[in-house]
Motif scaffolding. Structure first.
Motif, PDB file in Angstrom:
ATOM      1  N   ILE A 116       0.859  -1.176   0.000  1.00 34.32           N
ATOM      2  CA  ILE A 116       0.000   0.000   0.000  1.00 34.32           C
ATOM      3  C   ILE A 116       0.897   1.228   0.000  1.00 34.32           C
ATOM      4  O   ILE A 116       1.757   1.373   0.882  1.00 34.32           O
ATOM      5  CB  ILE A 116      -0.936   0.033   1.213  1.00 34.32           C
ATOM      6  N   ILE A 117       0.716   2.090  -0.983  1.00 33.16           N
ATOM      7  CA  ILE A 117       1.502   3.320  -1.111  1.00 33.16           C
ATOM      8  C   ILE A 117       0.575   4.489  -0.804  1.00 33.16           C
ATOM      9  O   ILE A 117      -0.459   4.656  -1.449  1.00 33.16           O
ATOM     10  CB  ILE A 117       2.084   3.470  -2.519  1.00 33.16           C
ATOM     11  N   VAL A 118       0.960   5.303   0.159  1.00 34.63           N
ATOM     12  CA  VAL A 118       0.161   6.468   0.542  1.00 34.63           C
ATOM     13  C   VAL A 118       0.783   7.702  -0.095  1.00 34.63           C
ATOM     14  O   VAL A 118       1.859   8.139   0.301  1.00 34.63           O
ATOM     15  CB  VAL A 118       0.099   6.626   2.073  1.00 34.63           C
ATOM     16  N   ALA A 156      -2.134  -4.489   4.275  1.00 34.97           N
ATOM     17  CA  ALA A 156      -0.916  -4.710   3.497  1.00 34.97           C
ATOM     18  C   ALA A 156      -0.290  -6.027   3.924  1.00 34.97           C
ATOM     19  O   ALA A 156       0.099  -6.184   5.089  1.00 34.97           O
ATOM     20  CB  ALA A 156       0.071  -3.570   3.715  1.00 34.97           C
ATOM     21  N   ARG A 157      -0.188  -6.967   3.000  1.00 39.56           N
ATOM     22  CA  ARG A 157       0.448  -8.239   3.328  1.00 39.56           C
ATOM     23  C   ARG A 157       1.944  -8.074   3.588  1.00 39.56           C
ATOM     24  O   ARG A 157       2.526  -8.776   4.403  1.00 39.56           O
ATOM     25  CB  ARG A 157       0.249  -9.227   2.178  1.00 39.56           C
ATOM     26  N   ARG A 158       2.547  -7.139   2.850  1.00 39.12           N
ATOM     27  CA  ARG A 158       3.999  -6.996   2.967  1.00 39.12           C
ATOM     28  C   ARG A 158       4.390  -5.667   3.614  1.00 39.12           C
ATOM     29  O   ARG A 158       5.046  -5.656   4.643  1.00 39.12           O
ATOM     30  CB  ARG A 158       4.647  -7.150   1.591  1.00 39.12           C
ATOM     31  N   GLU A 159       4.022  -4.533   3.004  1.00 37.94           N
ATOM     32  CA  GLU A 159       4.471  -3.258   3.555  1.00 37.94           C
ATOM     33  C   GLU A 159       3.477  -2.144   3.275  1.00 37.94           C
ATOM     34  O   GLU A 159       2.777  -2.148   2.252  1.00 37.94           O
ATOM     35  CB  GLU A 159       5.825  -2.835   2.951  1.00 37.94           C
ATOM     36  N   VAL A 160       3.479  -1.180   4.177  1.00 42.58           N
ATOM     37  CA  VAL A 160       2.894   0.132   3.945  1.00 42.58           C
ATOM     38  C   VAL A 160       4.044   1.086   3.645  1.00 42.58           C
ATOM     39  O   VAL A 160       5.043   1.130   4.375  1.00 42.58           O
ATOM     40  CB  VAL A 160       2.109   0.631   5.170  1.00 42.58           C
ATOM     41  N   ILE A 161       3.918   1.841   2.570  1.00 37.88           N
ATOM     42  CA  ILE A 161       4.967   2.782   2.159  1.00 37.88           C
ATOM     43  C   ILE A 161       4.358   4.175   2.142  1.00 37.88           C
ATOM     44  O   ILE A 161       3.439   4.449   1.366  1.00 37.88           O
ATOM     45  CB  ILE A 161       5.534   2.428   0.771  1.00 37.88           C
ATOM     46  N   VAL A 162       4.854   5.049   3.001  1.00 39.88           N
ATOM     47  CA  VAL A 162       4.336   6.411   3.100  1.00 39.88           C
ATOM     48  C   VAL A 162       5.148   7.302   2.170  1.00 39.88           C
ATOM     49  O   VAL A 162       6.363   7.455   2.350  1.00 39.88           O
ATOM     50  CB  VAL A 162       4.392   6.926   4.548  1.00 39.88           C
ATOM     51  N   GLY A 210       0.734  -4.500  17.146  1.00 41.89           N
ATOM     52  CA  GLY A 210       1.948  -4.314  17.935  1.00 41.89           C
ATOM     53  C   GLY A 210       2.855  -3.313  17.267  1.00 41.89           C
ATOM     54  O   GLY A 210       2.479  -2.163  17.042  1.00 41.89           O
ATOM     55  N   LYS A 211       4.064  -3.748  16.927  1.00 45.46           N
ATOM     56  CA  LYS A 211       5.039  -2.869  16.279  1.00 45.46           C
ATOM     57  C   LYS A 211       5.141  -3.135  14.787  1.00 45.46           C
ATOM     58  O   LYS A 211       6.130  -2.774  14.152  1.00 45.46           O
ATOM     59  CB  LYS A 211       6.422  -3.064  16.919  1.00 45.46           C
ATOM     60  N   ARG A 212       4.117  -3.732  14.226  1.00 50.33           N
ATOM     61  CA  ARG A 212       4.127  -3.997  12.781  1.00 50.33           C
ATOM     62  C   ARG A 212       2.970  -3.263  12.113  1.00 50.33           C
ATOM     63  O   ARG A 212       1.815  -3.335  12.558  1.00 50.33           O
ATOM     64  CB  ARG A 212       4.014  -5.494  12.488  1.00 50.33           C
ATOM     65  N   ALA A 213       3.295  -2.544  11.018  1.00 48.51           N
ATOM     66  CA  ALA A 213       2.256  -1.883  10.230  1.00 48.51           C
ATOM     67  C   ALA A 213       1.521  -2.930   9.407  1.00 48.51           C
ATOM     68  O   ALA A 213       2.147  -3.744   8.719  1.00 48.51           O
ATOM     69  CB  ALA A 213       2.868  -0.834   9.312  1.00 48.51           C
ATOM     70  N   THR A 214       0.199  -2.917   9.502  1.00 43.72           N
ATOM     71  CA  THR A 214      -0.594  -3.943   8.826  1.00 43.72           C
ATOM     72  C   THR A 214      -1.531  -3.387   7.763  1.00 43.72           C
ATOM     73  O   THR A 214      -2.124  -4.153   6.996  1.00 43.72           O
ATOM     74  CB  THR A 214      -1.435  -4.715   9.851  1.00 43.72           C
ATOM     75  N   THR A 248      -6.003   8.528   6.872  1.00 46.64           N
ATOM     76  CA  THR A 248      -6.092   9.148   8.195  1.00 46.64           C
ATOM     77  C   THR A 248      -5.278   8.441   9.249  1.00 46.64           C
ATOM     78  O   THR A 248      -4.968   9.031  10.294  1.00 46.64           O
ATOM     79  CB  THR A 248      -7.550   9.201   8.662  1.00 46.64           C
ATOM     80  N   ARG A 249      -4.898   7.192   8.993  1.00 52.47           N
ATOM     81  CA  ARG A 249      -4.155   6.465  10.023  1.00 52.47           C
ATOM     82  C   ARG A 249      -3.500   5.229   9.426  1.00 52.47           C
ATOM     83  O   ARG A 249      -4.065   4.566   8.542  1.00 52.47           O
ATOM     84  CB  ARG A 249      -5.084   6.047  11.165  1.00 52.47           C
ATOM     85  N   ILE A 250      -2.305   4.935   9.913  1.00 51.93           N
ATOM     86  CA  ILE A 250      -1.654   3.651   9.645  1.00 51.93           C
ATOM     87  C   ILE A 250      -2.112   2.685  10.728  1.00 51.93           C
ATOM     88  O   ILE A 250      -2.183   3.045  11.914  1.00 51.93           O
ATOM     89  CB  ILE A 250      -0.125   3.799   9.654  1.00 51.93           C
TER      90      ILE A 250
END
Length: 567
Positions: free
Chosen positions: A7-9, A245-251, A226-230, A220-222
């Motif tokens: 997911i790319i924001v 996001a299965r792998r990563e969120v990219i801001v 816990g400490k993992r962006a989902t 509006t929010r990631i």
């Protein structure tokens, strides 16, 4: 809940690159979220039209800073792109990579893989230069870089000769082996139209079944486990959506919106977040800190010879040049306003240029502050020279005002916060006086309008700087890259310190501002980030042998196979 690999924001200069590169081999599903709308807008695509988009809320965040004590308490206007392509869709299109030493500085600050030899391949990968490719310039990349010399105003040659007369060498390519000297700028354009990141990277990818683009989606929010962006939460047309996001969120939301989103999501200065009732996911004091921007001062002259004012001012001039542009995509409306300039040293003993110069054969004295009314110039012949120190030492910050994601952040640039920055701005003014006094320009200058001949002493010049100097719209470094998890926000692979599955990739990660315009290096960051992300996921999850999802695997709100959804 819909799921994607990445997911790319933000669909700005870096985000558009990421969307293209991460989706191009078809192995991963990619969602690109953009708060603004489509870039199919005449004033965006016509190069000189950016004067119109500066105050259009439909394509522009239209930020304002807090009152700046070192600029006589003035508030600065900061336009930022809120549209496909981000600020690459509303900028002045000048293509400048920066100096090789800028990136060597980045590496020396503890960022391996970001020296000049490391980033040059990604600059070349992004570029098609109309002069052809070389060992330093790209020849087959998505971003077309155009030489504009055939349409430049004749006064540009007067400026260049004046520069040579004060011992500044002429430089045919500011992105060549050396940046130093005076010359003409190249623009990000093709066929007489703007080459934004959206045009260069997203449009060619629009038919890929594994890329979904959602516009008018305000993130509006990631979301975290816990400490993992989902995943992320976003609002579109009054409805709240959550995507995983299965792998990563990219801001990639830019130097203002990226730190704002991190803070709203619980990553930022602990006391700030607690004061606004935001649960702290990770206390990170560097988020929103280390803000840098280029501050410039303009000198305005009345000319003895016609300038663009006489071509663009009268109604018949607008009509003539407008029709010429519409029919041919050529002429003066196919150019940006900064036609010539340079990179020079303001004093002996410097190892590299510390000043960027701008020359514009047009003037506008009655424009709203911060607005370049390019199609409504002064009624008399006039032109502008501008100068900015390339590597300011002042550092500002920005922070959220409330937990409301729709509220703009408080921006404190801290311009002229150090003695060296004040001294270099004074030297910038002195350089322009030197160039204006050279025979080539004296032949065409009738008078200096601003600051005016009454401003002579150092104290008077500094007072003029505090009264008139303004941003050239290059904010960076608010999610600074570096090895220290206390002071820095991302590591050398752009991973947010202390958080899994989350990266930042845009101009906010610059360790320091580059020497020149910031769009080209922001695109480079997108290219390099894409390669690092693909490399990191090549082995698959937990060191496995393949990607976690095939094209079309994801649960989705609308079919991913529908081409380039941007409704």
């Amino acid at each position: 809940m819909s799921e994607y690999d990445f997911i790319i924001v933000g669909a700005g200069s870096a985000g558009c690159v990421l969307a293209n590169r991460l989706s191009e081999d078809g192995r991963y599903s990619v969602l690109l979220l953009e708060a603004g709308g489509s870039d199919l807008n005449f004033w965006i695509w016509m190069p000189i039209g950016y004067g119109k988009t500066f105050y259009r809320r439909s394509v522009n965040w239209m930020y304002h800073t807090e009152p700046e004590p070192n600029l006589d308490g003035r508030i600065s206007y900061w336009p930022r792109g809120k549209v496909m392509g981000g600020s690459s869709s509303i900028n002045a299109m000048v293509y400048i990579r920066g100096q090789a030493g800028d990136f060597e500085d980045w590496k020396a600050m503890g960022n391996p893989g970001w020296g000049w030899d490391d980033v040059l391949p990604f600059f070349r990968r992004s570029e098609t230069n109309d002069r052809g490719g070389s060992d330093i310039r790209g020849g087959d990349g998505p971003v077309h870089v155009a030489t504009m010399d055939r349409y430049l105003h004749p006064m540009c040659e007067d400026f260049l000769r004046a520069g040579e007369e004060v011992q500044f060498p002429r430089n045919p390519d500011f992105n060549g082996p050396s940046q130093e000297g005076v010359g003409t700028y190249q623009n990000t354009a093709k066929g007489g139209m703007r080459m934004s990141a959206a045009r260069a990277y997203v449009r060619p990818a629009r038919k890929r079944p594994n890329l979904k683009v959602v516009t008018r989606a305000m993130t509006t929010r990631i979301l975290f486990d816990g400490k993992r962006a989902t995943g992320v939460r976003y609002i579109r047309r009054g409805t709240t959506h959550e995507v995983r996001a299965r792998r990563e969120v990219i801001v990639s939301a830019g130097a203002i919106n990226s730190p704002q989103l991190l803070q709203l999501s619980g990553i930022g200065p602990g006391a700030l977040l607690q004061a606004h009732g935001i649960d702290v996911v990770r206390a990170a004091e560097g988020v929103g800190r280390n803000l840098q921007d280029h501050l410039a001062i303009d000198f305005l002259y009345r000319s003895k010879v016609p300038t663009l004012n006489q071509q663009l001012g009268p109604w018949y001039g607008k009509l003539r040049h407008g029709l010429h542009y519409v029919l041919t995509r050529k002429g003066i409306l196919s150019l940006g306003v900064n036609q010539a300039g340079g990179f020079v040293r303001s004093r002996p003993g410097l190892t590299r240029p510390n000043m960027q110069l701008f020359f514009s054969p047009v003037s506008y004295t009655k424009a709203v502050p911060g607005k370049r009314a390019l199609m409504s110039p002064d009624p008399f012949p006039g032109f502008l020279m501008g100068a900015q120190p390339t590597r300011p030492t002042s550092r500002g910050h920005l922070e959220i005002r409330s937990p409301d994601p729709m509220a703009p952040p408080a921006i404190h640039p801290n311009y002229l916060g150090t003695d060296i920055d004040v001294q270099e701005m004074l030297e910038a003014s002195q350089i322009m006086r030197r160039i204006a006094a050279a025979p080539a320009l004296q032949r065409v200058i009738e008078s200096e309008i601003l600051p005016g001949p009454q401003v002579q002493s150092d104290a008077e010049m500094i007072a003029d700087i505090r009264a008139r100097a303004g941003t050239v719209f290059h904010p960076v470094s608010t999610c600074r890259m570096g090895p220290d998890p206390v002071r820095d926000v991302v590591d050398a692979r752009l991973r947010v310190h202390g958080i899994d599955g989350l990266r930042v990739a845009d101009a906010s990660i610059f360790p320091t501002v580059t020497s020149g315009n910031t769009n080209a290096p922001a695109i480079m960051v997108g290219e390099k980030a894409s390669q690092m992300i693909l490399d990191d996921h090549r082995a698959g999850p937990a060191g496995g042998a393949g990607p976690s999802v095939r094209t079309g695997d994801c649960v989705r709100e609308t079919p991913v196979s529908a081409p380039f959804q941007t409704a």
